[in-house]
Write an enzyme that holds these catalytic residues in place. Structure first.
Site, short mmCIF file in Angstrom:
data_model
loop_
_atom_site.label_atom_id
_atom_site.label_comp_id
_atom_site.label_asym_id
_atom_site.label_seq_id
_atom_site.Cartn_x
_atom_site.Cartn_y
_atom_site.Cartn_z
N HIS A 148 0.86 -1.19 0.00
CA HIS A 148 0.00 0.00 0.00
C HIS A 148 0.89 1.24 0.00
O HIS A 148 2.11 1.13 -0.21
CB HIS A 148 -0.98 -0.02 1.19
CG HIS A 148 -0.33 0.12 2.53
ND1 HIS A 148 -0.45 1.25 3.31
CD2 HIS A 148 0.47 -0.72 3.21
CE1 HIS A 148 0.23 1.07 4.43
NE2 HIS A 148 0.80 -0.11 4.40
N GLY A 149 0.31 2.39 0.22
CA GLY A 149 1.02 3.64 0.04
C GLY A 149 2.32 3.76 0.83
O GLY A 149 3.35 4.18 0.30
#
Lengths: 162, 131
Positions: A14-15
């Site tokens: 994810h980010g």
């Protein structure tokens, strides 16, 4: 050169992994060790697409144990992600040499108590943490590289109490 | 033509802030829901997105911030099997305004293509003039 980070994160790729750790460590490969994801072609494709420019390998725990020492000698930095402490402990008990385990994201679920905004643990998680500590693995709490890394023993008094 | 529904799924309070900024330019905005990924595991975020898009029988748009983030990844997972729901990444204010102006004129697939083009066109360089 290979292993630059071993991380427990229930969001997997994810980010924070792609942007923050990705920028900081410039990994060539990201290994996602997760039985459920490895069993699904669709999930493997999704995770592979989520980190542009990085080779993403999604493998089951048994395969993660098998490749661990081989990857340690490979060229370029690599990251290893697991979604929970059960998988992390299985890797270490299976023979993977992990000096430091980054606890980067275990979010709230019923039965878990808060350690900080991104780390919640239940009794089983804490038992696994104690076992990892006994096996010589340092447990470091840090979501992104710009944040201060702190020992789990320092931020979760319950670990030390048992 | 049915209105194309949209759900903003973004980090922190970016979705709410974008919606406030859009309202300042467009006027009162209704019909868009906002979801933050704050404090949510992957499973929890997927569940929340799935709950919000459950009634989108004619498709819709999931408007997210960046490719590879949990909002994007969970959006793709949660809408798997809904052929006419499109996950759009890289949303900015011009793109959101374009959505508001055109959500009654296009179907979800055509509107998603339009927003991608609008988003790309909206990033331009205006160099300073030499003194």
């Amino acid at each position: 050169m290979s292993w630059a980070l071993h991380r427990v994160d229930d969001r997997l790729i994810h980010g924070q992994v792609v942007v923050a750790w990705g920028h900081h460590l410039r990994p060539r490969r990201i290994w996602v060790v997760d039985d459920a994801s490895a069993a699904s072609d669709w999930e493997r494709d999704l995770l592979a697409d989520a980190a542009p420019g990085v080779e993403v390998k999604v493998v089951a725990v048994a395969e993660g144990i098998r490749i661990h020492s081989e990857e340690a000698a490979a060229e370029g930095p690599a990251l290893l992600l697991v979604r929970d402490l059960r998988t992390a402990l299985a890797l270490v008990e299976g023979g993977a040499t992990v000096a430091v385990l980054n606890l980067g994201g275990l979010h709230y679920a019923p039965g878990r108590t808060k350690v900080n905004d991104y780390l919640y643990l239940d009794a089983e998680d804490r038992a696994r943490c104690r076992r990892l500590l006994e096996l010589g693995v340092k447990l470091e709490v840090q979501d992104v590289p710009a944040a201060r890394s702190r020992s789990l023993l320092e931020v979760d008094p319950e670990i030390a109490r048992a | 033509m049915n209105r194309v529904p949209a759900l903003l799924v973004m980090h922190s309070d970016l979705g709410q802030a974008l919606l406030r900024a859009a309202a300042a330019v467009y006027g009162p905005v209704e019909g868009i829901e906002v979801l933050s990924n704050d404090g949510l595991s992957r499973e929890a975020l997927e569940r929340q997105i799935a709950g919000k898009v459950e009634g989108w029988t004619h498709g819709g748009l999931l408007l997210t911030d960046f490719w590879g983030g949990s909002c994007h990844v969970c959006g793709v997972s949660a809408t798997r099997g809904h052929g006419d729901i499109v996950v759009v990444t890289g949303l900015n204010l011009p793109t959101l305004l374009d959505y508001l102006h055109n959500r009654d004129q296009y179907g979800s697939l055509e509107l998603a293509d339009r927003l991608q083009k609008k988003g790309r066109e909206s990033i331009r360089l205006h160099h300073g003039q030499p003194v």
